[in-house]
Design an enzyme around this catalytic site. Structure first.
Site, PDB file in Angstrom:
ATOM      1  N   GLY A   7     -11.575  17.147   3.933  1.00 29.33           N
ATOM      2  CA  GLY A   7     -11.975  16.807   5.299  1.00 29.33           C
ATOM      3  C   GLY A   7     -11.729  15.364   5.671  1.00 29.33           C
ATOM      4  O   GLY A   7     -12.210  14.895   6.695  1.00 29.33           O
ATOM      5  N   SER A  19      -6.062  11.066   6.948  1.00 28.99           N
ATOM      6  CA  SER A  19      -5.641   9.770   7.480  1.00 28.99           C
ATOM      7  C   SER A  19      -6.813   8.836   7.739  1.00 28.99           C
ATOM      8  O   SER A  19      -6.676   7.619   7.647  1.00 28.99           O
ATOM      9  CB  SER A  19      -4.840   9.974   8.774  1.00 28.99           C
ATOM     10  OG  SER A  19      -3.644  10.678   8.512  1.00 28.99           O
ATOM     11  N   THR A  22      -1.738  11.546  -6.652  1.00 29.56           N
ATOM     12  CA  THR A  22      -0.468  11.336  -7.347  1.00 29.56           C
ATOM     13  C   THR A  22      -0.728  10.887  -8.781  1.00 29.56           C
ATOM     14  O   THR A  22      -1.503   9.954  -9.012  1.00 29.56           O
ATOM     15  CB  THR A  22       0.375  10.282  -6.616  1.00 29.56           C
ATOM     16  OG1 THR A  22       0.611  10.726  -5.276  1.00 29.56           O
ATOM     17  CG2 THR A  22       1.715  10.076  -7.309  1.00 29.56           C
ATOM     18  N   GLN A  26      34.612  -0.939  18.369  1.00 26.42           N
ATOM     19  CA  GLN A  26      33.431  -0.684  19.174  1.00 26.42           C
ATOM     20  C   GLN A  26      32.991   0.765  18.994  1.00 26.42           C
ATOM     21  O   GLN A  26      33.790   1.634  18.664  1.00 26.42           O
ATOM     22  CB  GLN A  26      33.721  -0.958  20.651  1.00 26.42           C
ATOM     23  CG  GLN A  26      34.063  -2.402  20.957  1.00 26.42           C
ATOM     24  CD  GLN A  26      32.862  -3.324  20.824  1.00 26.42           C
ATOM     25  OE1 GLN A  26      31.721  -2.866  20.791  1.00 26.42           O
ATOM     26  NE2 GLN A  26      33.111  -4.620  20.734  1.00 26.42           N
ATOM     27  N   GLU A  49      -0.312   6.851   2.056  1.00 26.94           N
ATOM     28  CA  GLU A  49      -0.720   5.474   2.389  1.00 26.94           C
ATOM     29  C   GLU A  49      -0.898   5.286   3.890  1.00 26.94           C
ATOM     30  O   GLU A  49      -0.799   4.174   4.418  1.00 26.94           O
ATOM     31  CB  GLU A  49       0.284   4.446   1.845  1.00 26.94           C
ATOM     32  CG  GLU A  49       0.480   4.488   0.356  1.00 26.94           C
ATOM     33  CD  GLU A  49      -0.818   4.292  -0.401  1.00 26.94           C
ATOM     34  OE1 GLU A  49      -1.381   3.195  -0.352  1.00 26.94           O
ATOM     35  OE2 GLU A  49      -1.273   5.255  -1.040  1.00 26.94           O
TER      36      GLU A  49
END
Length: 402
Positions: free
Chosen positions: A138, A141, A167, A290, A379
């Protein structure tokens, strides 16, 4: 800020390049197919690295504490551990991201230890391979939504809760667990604890099957009255409502440039392979023309190279600021946001530009596109990074800007 790479980093860059080319690339596909199999080839490599540069090649143990990295006075120019880590890890992940995350004693938890541990803890856990356990079913982020608790019990804390997507959670010697001392006090009560492998009450529930970085194990870990010594709480045990979550967030200020460097490495690998394939197809890759006079594939390749260079410079700036003792929260999030997004976009676009070759297992392009996706997620996701940047630019708190 000088944009040339200091000469003193030449040996570490060369060493990392050789590692990526001679050690990682040859076994990359092997461990992508054999998910959850431990890459035994890394044991000897890790021992060599410990002797040569004190384990500072990868981003885990390599990322140093910002406050210790410079005097913060603005005088002079220091390029230290953080820059060393970013440059070395970029090269290693040119070889393989999953294997880079599997190097013994180089876990993301080591960055947390480096960021907030006291001197005694740094000595005690300096050679420990530490994973980092933040995410919960729950709480993804929003790290402040952590529900795992740590309750005082004499000279110990009792940790209860569940962590997912850890990890190296099964392989590491210890796990840095983020838990709340008092959930009623919100963010300020969240602390990190080093829980060593084999501690009663800590159980690895399962290993996840993943889209990418399959060489790296990703575990779900449950804590049931897991008894941890008081001295394993990293940093200051006092709860400071005024200081809030700032101490814990120093960890991310160190690790976000590290993840950005990983994205840059794998994206550069994809661009170089795509360039070789387009060259072998007879396309003129010269920069003298270009854009409107170039084939569409070549024009696209050059645009992708420009995006990668922008991400690389943002990452170097964030690492340089950390080495010079300058607060880099905004810059670390900018580097992570840019590199994570363009890294994944570049690898996917390279698969498309290479057509059937990019989609097949004859090349590593399709693998790199899978591996790169996680670098835009862990992260802190893309959206979270943009939110942090907005808060820093506008001078808003997390309560004021959600």
């Amino acid at each position: 800020m000088y944009l040339d790479i200091p000469r003193k980093f030449g040996p570490i860059i060369h060493q990392a390049q050789q590692t990526a080319k001679e050690v990682f690339r040859p076994i990359s596909r092997k461990y992508d197919r054999a998910e959850h199999s431990y890459p035994k080839e890394l044991d000897m490599f890790a021992t060599i690295m410990d002797g040569m540069n004190d384990g500072s090649l990868n981003g885990g143990a390599g990322a140093g504490k910002l406050a210790r990295s410079g005097n913060g006075s603005g005088e002079g120019n220091r390029n230290g551990t953080n820059m060393n880590t970013v440059l070395g890890l970029t090269e290693v992940c040119w070889g393989d991201v999953g294997l880079a995350l599997s190097i013994p004693r180089q876990g993301l938890g080591n960055s947390a230890i480096a960021a907030v541990a006291n001197e005694e803890q740094l000595k005690r856990f300096g050679k420990t391979w530490a994973a980092m356990a933040i995410t919960e079913p729950g709480a993804g982020s929003d790290s402040a939504a952590i529900r795992t608790t740590a309750t005082e019990d004499g000279d110990h804390y009792l940790i209860n809760g569940e962590k997912i997507f850890v990890t190296a959670g099964e392989r590491a010697d210890a796990v840095v667990v983020w838990a709340s001392l008092d959930r009623s006090l919100g963010r300020a009560a969240i602390k990190s604890f080093v829980v060593e492998k084999g501690t009663p009450g800590m159980t690895v529930e399962r290993l996840e099957k993943k889209l990418g970085i399959r060489a790296s194990d990703t575990a779900t870990i449950r804590f049931e009255n897991c008894r941890v010594p008081r001295e394993n709480l990293l940093g200051d045990p006092e709860i400071s409502v005024d200081k809030g979550f700032a101490g814990a967030m120093q960890t991310f200020d160190n690790t976000r440039p590290v993840v950005a460097a990983m994205a840059i490495g794998v994206a550069r690998a994809a661009l170089e392979k795509t360039r070789d394939l387009l060259d072998s197809a007879g396309l003129d890759l010269d920069y003298r023309l270009q854009g409107w006079n170039q084939p569409a594939a070549v024009r696209e390749l050059h645009l992708l190279e420009a995006e990668l260079e922008a991400a690389r410079l943002l990452t170097l700036r964030a690492a340089w600021m950390a080495d010079n003792g300058q607060p880099n929260s905004k810059e670390a999030s900018m580097a992570k946001a840019k590199a994570g997004r363009v890294g994944n976009a570049i690898t996917l676009r390279c698969v498309e530009l290479s057509s059937s070759i990019g989609f097949a297992e004859t090349e590593l392009l399709e693998k790199w596109s899978r591996d790169s996706k996680i670098l835009d997620i862990f992260e802190g996701t893309q959206q979270i990074q943009l939110l942090i940047i907005a808060r820093r630019l506008l001078g808003k708190s997390s309560a004021e800007l959600k």
